[in-house]
Design an enzyme around this catalytic site. Structure first.
Site, mmCIF file in Angstrom:
data_model
loop_
_atom_site.group_PDB
_atom_site.id
_atom_site.type_symbol
_atom_site.label_atom_id
_atom_site.label_comp_id
_atom_site.label_asym_id
_atom_site.label_seq_id
_atom_site.Cartn_x
_atom_site.Cartn_y
_atom_site.Cartn_z
ATOM 1 N N PRO A 1 -24.591 32.576 11.387
ATOM 2 C CA PRO A 1 -23.296 32.630 11.002
ATOM 3 C C PRO A 1 -22.201 32.615 12.093
ATOM 4 C CG PRO A 1 -24.577 34.726 11.312
ATOM 5 C CD PRO A 1 -25.590 33.862 11.384
ATOM 6 N N HIS A 2 -21.256 32.015 11.549
ATOM 7 C CA HIS A 2 -19.856 31.464 12.746
ATOM 8 C C HIS A 2 -19.013 31.436 11.805
ATOM 9 C CE1 HIS A 2 -21.777 27.932 11.254
ATOM 10 N NE2 HIS A 2 -20.485 27.230 11.498
ATOM 11 N N ALA A 3 -17.508 31.006 12.521
ATOM 12 C CA ALA A 3 -16.407 30.908 12.006
ATOM 13 C C ALA A 3 -15.646 29.721 12.644
ATOM 14 C CB ALA A 3 -15.638 32.093 11.744
#
Length: 152
Positions: free
Chosen positions: A68-70
């Site tokens: 997960p990342h943004a």
């Protein structure tokens, strides 16, 4: 490429045996470690969750592994990686690579840092010996050691 996370993960950014109810909980564990140690804001953690909702489970990059990342502008303060293993795997909605038991959250400050983080994570996924030790770790100390030991 060296698969060690030495110098890019800290003892405060590992959690062996996290218990979560679903993929949101898994994202909160790694995002929470990044936020608590100054790598990102809480807004970035929310953006990590929103990215899964908006873009689907593309972050599940290998069997049992999610990243997960943004986007950096969502609240990255400094580069960082946080790693958690889950006591019970959870589904992100990926047809081929669910369920997930290893979650590697990362915060990259720009595109170059993003690529460097991805290269390290890919190296980890290709190093089957290290990956097995990471997945088998039962304490935070074992997990940190498995992630950071040097092969040479």
């Amino acid at each position: 490429m060296d698969s060690s996370f030495s110098g890019i993960v800290t003892p405060q950014r590992v959690h062996a045996g996290a218990t979560v109810d679903d993929w949101r909980g898994a994202v909160q564990v790694v995002g929470g470690m990044l936020a608590a140690t100054g790598a990102c804001t809480e807004n970035y953690v929310a953006a990590m969750e929103q990215a899964v909702i908006d873009l689907g489970p593309y972050m599940v990059v290998a069997p049992g592994v999610a990243m997960p990342h943004a986007r950096p502008e969502a609240g990255v303060l400094e580069p960082g990686i946080a790693v958690a293993t889950l006591t019970e795997p959870v589904n992100f909605g990926h047809k081929k690579n669910d369920p997930v038991s290893l979650v590697i959250g990362f915060a990259a400050i720009n595109k170059d840092a993003h690529l460097a983080s991805l290269q390290k994570i890919v190296a980890l996924l290709q190093d089957q010996e290290r990956l097995a030790k990471v997945k088998a770790a039962t304490t935070n100390e074992e997990l940190y050691e498995a992630l950071t030991y040097q092969n040479n």
